[in-house]
Scaffold this active site. Structure first.
Site, PDB file in Angstrom:
ATOM      1  N   TRP A 132       0.969  -1.181   0.131  1.00  0.00           N
ATOM      2  CA  TRP A 132       0.079   0.097   0.038  1.00  0.00           C
ATOM      3  C   TRP A 132       0.996   1.106  -0.112  1.00  0.00           C
ATOM      4  CZ3 TRP A 132      -0.180   4.045   3.668  1.00  0.00           C
ATOM      5  CH2 TRP A 132      -1.267   5.082   3.279  1.00  0.00           C
TER       6      TRP A 132
ATOM      7  N   GLU B  91      -2.866  -3.023  -2.711  1.00  0.00           N
ATOM      8  CA  GLU B  91      -4.084  -2.263  -1.934  1.00  0.00           C
ATOM      9  C   GLU B  91      -4.532  -0.948  -2.354  1.00  0.00           C
ATOM     10  OE1 GLU B  91      -3.513  -1.882   2.434  1.00  0.00           O
ATOM     11  OE2 GLU B  91      -5.636  -1.051   2.791  1.00  0.00           O
TER      12      GLU B  91
ATOM     13  N   LYS C 201      -6.922   2.716  -2.707  1.00  0.00           N
ATOM     14  CA  LYS C 201      -7.533   3.645  -1.864  1.00  0.00           C
ATOM     15  C   LYS C 201      -8.296   4.685  -2.675  1.00  0.00           C
ATOM     16  CE  LYS C 201      -6.238   6.104   2.517  1.00  0.00           C
ATOM     17  NZ  LYS C 201      -5.302   5.959   3.521  1.00  0.00           N
TER      18      LYS C 201
ATOM     19  N   ASP D 207      -9.736  -2.728   1.154  1.00  0.00           N
ATOM     20  CA  ASP D 207      -9.862  -2.386   2.466  1.00  0.00           C
ATOM     21  C   ASP D 207     -11.019  -1.529   2.755  1.00  0.00           C
ATOM     22  OD1 ASP D 207      -9.714  -0.068   4.445  1.00  0.00           O
ATOM     23  OD2 ASP D 207      -7.827  -0.571   4.935  1.00  0.00           O
TER      24      ASP D 207
ATOM     25  N   HIS E 284     -11.628   2.174   2.261  1.00  0.00           N
ATOM     26  CA  HIS E 284     -11.071   2.817   1.187  1.00  0.00           C
ATOM     27  C   HIS E 284     -12.031   3.030   0.126  1.00  0.00           C
ATOM     28  CE1 HIS E 284      -6.525   1.669   2.319  1.00  0.00           C
ATOM     29  NE2 HIS E 284      -7.347   2.534   3.409  1.00  0.00           N
TER      30      HIS E 284
ATOM     31  N   HIS F 263      -8.748  -5.877   3.938  1.00  0.00           N
ATOM     32  CA  HIS F 263      -8.512  -5.264   5.468  1.00  0.00           C
ATOM     33  C   HIS F 263      -9.882  -4.909   5.825  1.00  0.00           C
ATOM     34  CE1 HIS F 263      -4.013  -3.737   4.832  1.00  0.00           C
ATOM     35  NE2 HIS F 263      -4.184  -4.774   5.233  1.00  0.00           N
TER      36      HIS F 263
ATOM     37  N   ASP G  62     -11.798   7.589   6.519  1.00  0.00           N
ATOM     38  CA  ASP G  62     -11.037   6.178   6.507  1.00  0.00           C
ATOM     39  C   ASP G  62     -10.138   6.110   8.106  1.00  0.00           C
ATOM     40  OD1 ASP G  62      -9.584   3.942   6.014  1.00  0.00           O
ATOM     41  OD2 ASP G  62      -7.852   5.065   5.436  1.00  0.00           O
TER      42      ASP G  62
ATOM     43  N   ASP H  92     -10.097   4.113  10.564  1.00  0.00           N
ATOM     44  CA  ASP H  92      -9.771   2.974  11.176  1.00  0.00           C
ATOM     45  C   ASP H  92     -10.266   2.727  12.476  1.00  0.00           C
ATOM     46  OD1 ASP H  92      -8.016   1.797   8.820  1.00  0.00           O
ATOM     47  OD2 ASP H  92      -7.149   4.009   9.002  1.00  0.00           O
TER      48      ASP H  92
ATOM     49  N   ASP I  82      -7.543  -4.161   9.834  1.00  0.00           N
ATOM     50  CA  ASP I  82      -6.722  -3.110   9.701  1.00  0.00           C
ATOM     51  C   ASP I  82      -7.490  -1.961  10.504  1.00  0.00           C
ATOM     52  OD1 ASP I  82      -4.930  -1.032   9.158  1.00  0.00           O
ATOM     53  OD2 ASP I  82      -5.490  -0.778   7.042  1.00  0.00           O
TER      54      ASP I  82
HETATM   55  C1  RNT Z   1      -3.912   2.794   4.835  1.00  0.00           C
HETATM   56  C2  RNT Z   1      -3.859   1.561   4.412  1.00  0.00           C
HETATM   57  C3  RNT Z   1      -2.798   0.580   5.087  1.00  0.00           C
HETATM   58  C4  RNT Z   1      -2.446   1.057   6.510  1.00  0.00           C
HETATM   59  C5  RNT Z   1      -1.561  -0.169   7.168  1.00  0.00           C
HETATM   60  C6  RNT Z   1      -0.956   0.276   8.317  1.00  0.00           C
HETATM   61  O1  RNT Z   1      -4.953   3.520   4.531  1.00  0.00           O
HETATM   62  O2  RNT Z   1      -5.137   0.972   4.953  1.00  0.00           O
HETATM   63  O3  RNT Z   1      -3.124  -0.921   5.041  1.00  0.00           O
HETATM   64  O4  RNT Z   1      -3.490   1.163   7.305  1.00  0.00           O
HETATM   65  O5  RNT Z   1      -0.831  -0.535   6.009  1.00  0.00           O
HETATM   66 ZN    ZN Z   2      -5.580  -1.181   4.812  1.00  0.00          ZN
END
Ligand code: RNT
Ligand code: ZN
Length: 418
Positions: free
Chosen positions: A184, A225, A227, A258, A261, A285, A293, A295, A325
């Protein structure tokens, strides 16, 4: 009634629908979740020359007791894993290398810097996954890495990714479980680009170079990955969904979706079936975006259940690689792992305890009344009794009892970290 008796009663409810709960629990036990190490220290890592977290992601909060050393992080992971039913994997980032106090540049990391992790994982029968760390670094300070117009910078990150794949291969060989190495990058622009193609062309070329060396897929699987935006890169993301899905398909590597994302009303649960029709495997993720985003720790919400249902009813438990994640620094970090990972497993159980074949038949018959009615009724079926029993037979605390363990650990271990 004790837990076993409640289980037996619940089991017979499901049996009426042809659901063999004992078999479900056997299946569930085989599922491995890739638990991300970075919830334990707010994505800090152990580099000697560490920089602040960058790349448009942020861990907010200052809950005391975060892991400061590899030993602390592994001990915290041990605690969390002891509260989560099943055998899982741990997902590492390059910044979790152990370099004996030496400064090792990211393009020079080697398997030996992860030998403690491997030993630790081996002792516990855990698998390891890996990620190059392409942020929190002076060479990522302008927000462009593998797509940077400066060739020197691109080459640095290409070397880092190559080194990362070798570490993935090493994990796979040592642990006898395939490692997923996920790339990523934060690359993007804050404001309207004048050239959208150029950076994507450079990213494509960089990835081609990274993947040049053939590595046995038995040991390492490559993955990219996508985004939609990041903090400070609101207008344009080089590695967008279309970019990576096409890149992965053409190059026979994995796409990683993810859940944070995409645009706010866009859901990953709806994407899984489309990916499965064209790809052997797809990676996730699982995260929880709250307005952005962010998390957050994943909760047992509708989208988590919907993702689980898509995996289960498409018979794809061995094709969807489930990674987590999230990184919340405002609550006890061991609890964060425990809550999130237990929720992921719980969602899979929920999905496995649905009359999926029946629901599909109803849909094909056009009987949408019954489809909706059953879906709704199953929401209050006694899944909790099955879950509690599953925890019990897997020797982890039942219900909220795990919280006592975390509190004790906080008192005895975390609170002593100053
Ligand atoms: C960032 C991505 C990525 C990170 C990790 C720490 O937006 O989601 O996967 O969260 O690699
Ligand atoms: Zn991620």
């Amino acid at each position: 009634m004790n837990i076993k008796e409640k289980y037996e009663a619940a089991k017979s409810e499901y049996a009426k629908w042809g659901i063999d709960v004992d078999k479900v629990l056997e299946e569930l036990k085989k599922v491995k979740i890739s638990v991300h190490c970075w919830q334990g220290d707010d994505v800090t890592g152990f580099e000697k020359n560490k920089e602040a977290l960058s790349g448009g992601i942020a861990a907010t909060g200052n809950y005391p007791g975060k892991a400061r050393t590899p030993e602390e992080l592994r001990s915290d992971l041990d605690k969390a894993l002891s509260l989560i039913p099943g055998k899982h994997k741990v997902n590492l980032h390059a910044i979790y290398a152990e370099t004996n106090g030496e400064v090792v540049q990211r393009d020079e990391i080697k398997p030996e810097h992860f030998k403690n992790w491997v030993e630790w994982a081996k002792e516990r029968g855990l698998g390891l996954d890996f990620n190059p760390t392409i942020f929190s670094h002076p060479k990522a300070s302008d927000g462009l890495t593998l797509s940077n117009p400066n060739k020197e910078i691109r080459d640095f990150w290409i070397r880092h990714c190559k080194a990362s794949r070798k570490i993935g291969e090493y994990f796979g060989k040592e642990l006898g479980q395939t490692c997923l190495t996920n790339i990523w990058i934060p690359d993007g622009y804050k404001d309207i680009p004048a050239d959208r193609l150029g950076p994507r062309q450079r990213l494509k070329d960089s990835l081609d170079e990274i993947l040049k060396e053939d590595i046995d897929k038995k040991y390492n699987l490559d993955c990219v990955e996508s985004k939609v935006f990041g903090l400070g890169a609101e207008a344009y993301t080089v590695g967008s969904s279309e970019f990576y899905i096409n890149y992965a398909a053409k190059n026979n590597i994995l796409s990683l979706l993810d859940t944070g994302h995409y645009h706010p009303t866009e859901v990953v649960s709806d994407k899984i079936s489309a990916m499965l029709l064209f790809d052997e495997k797809v990676a996730l993720h699982v995260s929880r975006p709250v307005r952005w985003d962010s998390d957050h720790v994943i909760v047992f919400d509708d989208e988590l259940k919907e993702i689980a249902k898509e995996i289960v009813r498409n018979d794809a438990l061995d094709r969807v690689i489930i990674g987590l994640d999230f990184f919340d620094a405002s609550i006890n970090r061991v609890a964060a792992w425990t809550i999130g990972t237990r929720n992921m497993i719980k969602a899979l159980l929920f999905a496995m305890l649905m009359p999926n074949k029946k629901l599909k038949d109803l849909q094909d018959e056009g009987n949408f009344t019954e489809r909706l009615a059953l879906m709704e009724e199953f929401k209050t079926y006694p899944m909790g009794d099955i879950w509690n029993y599953y925890c019990e037979i897997n020797n982890v605390p039942v219900k909220e009892n795990w919280l006592r363990e975390v509190k004790k650990y906080e008192e005895e271990v975390l609170s002593k970290r100053k």
